[in-house]
Design an enzyme around this catalytic site. Structure first.
Site, mmCIF file in Angstrom:
data_model
loop_
_atom_site.group_PDB
_atom_site.id
_atom_site.type_symbol
_atom_site.label_atom_id
_atom_site.label_comp_id
_atom_site.label_asym_id
_atom_site.label_seq_id
_atom_site.Cartn_x
_atom_site.Cartn_y
_atom_site.Cartn_z
ATOM 1 N N TRP A 166 11.697 19.822 -9.369
ATOM 2 C CA TRP A 166 12.682 18.763 -8.636
ATOM 3 C C TRP A 166 12.445 17.193 -8.788
ATOM 4 O O TRP A 166 11.315 16.963 -8.928
ATOM 5 C CB TRP A 166 12.333 19.052 -6.917
ATOM 6 N N LYS A 200 17.511 19.524 -9.648
ATOM 7 C CA LYS A 200 16.859 20.343 -10.362
ATOM 8 C C LYS A 200 16.819 20.511 -11.603
ATOM 9 O O LYS A 200 17.939 20.651 -12.359
ATOM 10 C CB LYS A 200 17.170 21.775 -9.702
ATOM 11 N N THR A 242 30.044 15.923 13.796
ATOM 12 C CA THR A 242 29.438 15.494 12.550
ATOM 13 C C THR A 242 30.251 14.617 11.741
ATOM 14 O O THR A 242 31.342 15.026 11.595
ATOM 15 C CB THR A 242 28.467 16.645 11.787
ATOM 16 N N GLU A 283 23.060 16.223 15.507
ATOM 17 C CA GLU A 283 22.681 17.343 16.258
ATOM 18 C C GLU A 283 21.510 17.252 17.048
ATOM 19 O O GLU A 283 20.971 18.192 17.768
ATOM 20 C CB GLU A 283 22.362 18.723 15.225
#
Ligand code: AMP
Length: 548
Positions: free
Chosen positions: A444, A439, A185, A330
């Site tokens: 949000w 936040k 990754t 992944e």
């Protein structure tokens, strides 16, 4: 009751045999700066046999790791198929990793051989003394004598080594669950994590890539593979091309907008794939010097959210369709692709195309809330996206068989770290990475929504939004802007941009803090590096304009 069907393993050796015979006339070509050097799939077959013989001669057997440190070119394509086809494991090293990460992944994977491009030798030479398991370096497209080998390492010329080999090889058909390739990754936090693909996962994934519901390229196409072969399994392009007979155009090291446009003008690819940053550069190049790119029937863009303004610019100015896709290292990486339903048009069609798209049947998806409950696919409820399927990793590679980051898996599902919503008919919209969501006062704000909207302003070349601490609201958005040439940074410009957002967001979501920067820092695979942007802010390196 068992079926009567044959149990033929889905092996990449079978794919190589197929591509080099029944698809033998298809071509891989590499841009040289002025033209291309080409190799038919038939030649790819003989080159693969030579490379496999050479590697066997160097002691490589089933399961051993063979790394590449290369641009996208013909030789890299040969390694991509020959190494797994002989039963060894391909590890494409990300040439842009930070040095300590590069050394870490090569040692962690226990790479024994590295195939290196000549132009990358100066960089590679710095790493080589620290690569503990590497015994052989093969130099392609360059001078092997230019590399000083540490004790215990032999350096070979790719051309000379392969010239001495037979052009046939008895590629073994091995268990389809065996390792074929690995990819780490490009995460910006902690050590990169290894994902190991199998013959079966790559085979099934390639079948999906060439499905019309996904990328859908065929042997009529010429696929410009800008996405590096070391990024996220090359988005599956090499194996999908071998399976479909699609021709492949490799850009080698010519990745700037100018050379990309030049190779497009000459080679006229019909299909291309890269992250949004590349296409932003191409658009800027086209604005400066217009060129017909309508030979591109589809451009797959993913890796980060595609700004709608970019989709419209390509479609409306240049007649090129951008196909938005989501995936991860992944997930091999194909997750979802945004083909709209056939019966919609106009704004409704666009709204579907902005989404990250629909999952294929093989990829199961669910959204999970913070409290662990699965939220409904009602197009509104938000949750972390979790996926499972035959080409989704079930763990990260640990040489000792241990467990790396078990919290990234939930009862057989991969936790993606992406937050989004899914409509009843299966379209995914990602709101943010869970760590990038802002936040503010318990609510949000999506950094991606703000970025996409600001990038719709004609003066803006790039915009990245991060959450910064705020006494009253805990966190508020800071918008980092790269202006196009000719636009003036300052409070007036910030005010104009805020005004531009006013009818697109609730008032409390509108950012007060703005900063003008020369360039958004990028990760090793060309995505916005918000971690570095946050560090620049924390270090006081950003000059912030705060609007009242
Ligand atoms: P990588 O493993 O480098 O391909 O990174 C995977 C991550 O990139 C995903 O988990 C997402 O956060 C992000 N990503 C990939 N495609 C998209 C997309 N179309 N829209 C938004 N984020 C994306």
């Amino acid at each position: 009751m068992l079926s009567t069907m044959q149990d033929e393993p889905l092996s990449l050796a079978t794919l190589l045999r197929y591509a080099s015979t029944f698809r033998g006339d298809s071509v891989v070509s590499t841009w040289t700066g002025t033209g291309v050097r080409t190799m038919t799939f038939r030649e790819l077959g003989t080159e693969s046999a030579r490379l496999a013989n050479a590697l066997r001669g160097l002691g490589i057997g089933v399961g051993d790791r063979v790394a590449t440190f290369m641009w996208n070119n013909n030789e890299h394509m040969v390694a991509y198929i020959a190494v797994p086809a002989m039963g060894a494991v391909l590890h494409a090293l990300n040439i842009r990793l930070f040095p300590e990460q590069l050394v870490y992944v090569a040692n962690h994977a226990e790479d024994q051989v590295v195939i290196v491009d000549g132009t990358l030798l100066p960089m590679f030479a710095q790493y080589l003394p620290n690569l503990k398991t590497v015994r052989h370096v093969i130099v392609a497209n360059g001078d092997a004598a230019a590399l000083e080998a540490p004790e215990g390492v032999q350096v070979h010329s790719y051309t000379e080594l392969l010239a001495a080999q037979p052009d046939t090889y008895d590629f073994p058909v091995i268990d389809e669950r065996s390792a074929a390739a690995m990819c780490y990754t490009s995460g910006t936090t902690g050590d990169p994590k290894g994902v190991v693909y199998s013959h079966r996962s790559n085979w099934l994934h390639a079948m999906q890539v060439i499905s019309p519901n996904s990328m859908g390229f065929t042997d009529f196409d010429k696929v410009l593979a800008i996405v590096p072969l070391f990024h996220a399994n090359a988005w599956g392009l090499p194996y999908a091309a071998l399976m479909s007979g699609a021709n492949v155009l490799m850009p080698d090291r010519f990745l700037q907008p100018g050379p990309l446009l030049e190779m497009m003008a000459v080679e006229k690819p019909t299909f291309a794939a890269a992250v949004p940053t590349i296409w932003g550069g191409v658009l800027a190049g086209l604005a400066a010097q217009p060129q017909d790119i309508s030979h591109l029937r589809t451009v797959v863009v993913g890796g980060s959210a595609v700004p709608p303004a970019m989709m419209h610019a390509f479609q409306e100015k240049y007649g090129v369709r951008i196909l938005h896709a989501w995936g991860m290292t992944e997930t091999s990486p194909l997750g979802s692709v945004s083909h709209p339903p056939v019966d919609v048009s106009g704004d409704e069609e666009w709204a579907y195309r902005y989404t990250q798209g629909r999952f294929p049947a093989t990829v199961q998806a669910r959204l999970v809330a913070d409290d662990g409950t699965v939220v409904p696919n009602d197009g509104e409820s938000l949750g972390e996206l979790q996926v499972r399927g035959p080409w989704i990793t079930g763990s990260y590679y640990a040489p000792d068989g241990g467990s790396v980051d078990p919290e990234k898996f939930d009862d057989g599902w991969l936790r993606t770290g992406d937050v989004g919503k899914i409509t009843p008919n299966g379209y995914l919209t990602l709101v943010d990475r869970s760590k990038d969501v802002i936040k503010s006062g318990g609510e949000w704000i999506s950094s991606v929504d703000l970025e996409n909207a600001v990038m719709g302003h004609p003066a803006v070349a790039e915009a990245a939004v991060i959450g910064v601490p705020d006494e009253k609201w805990d966190e508020r958005p800071l918008v980092a802007i790269v202006l196009k040439e000719g636009a003036e940074p300052g409070a007036d410009q910030a005010g104009e941009l805020r005004e531009f957002l006013a009818d697109k967001f609730a008032k409390w979501q509108l950012p007060e803090r703005w900063t003008f920067i020369a360039e958004v820092p990028k990760t090793s695979v060309g995505k916005f590096d918000k971690k570095r942007l946050r560090a620049q802010f924390a270090d006081g390196d950003l000059e912030v304009t705060t609007l009242g």
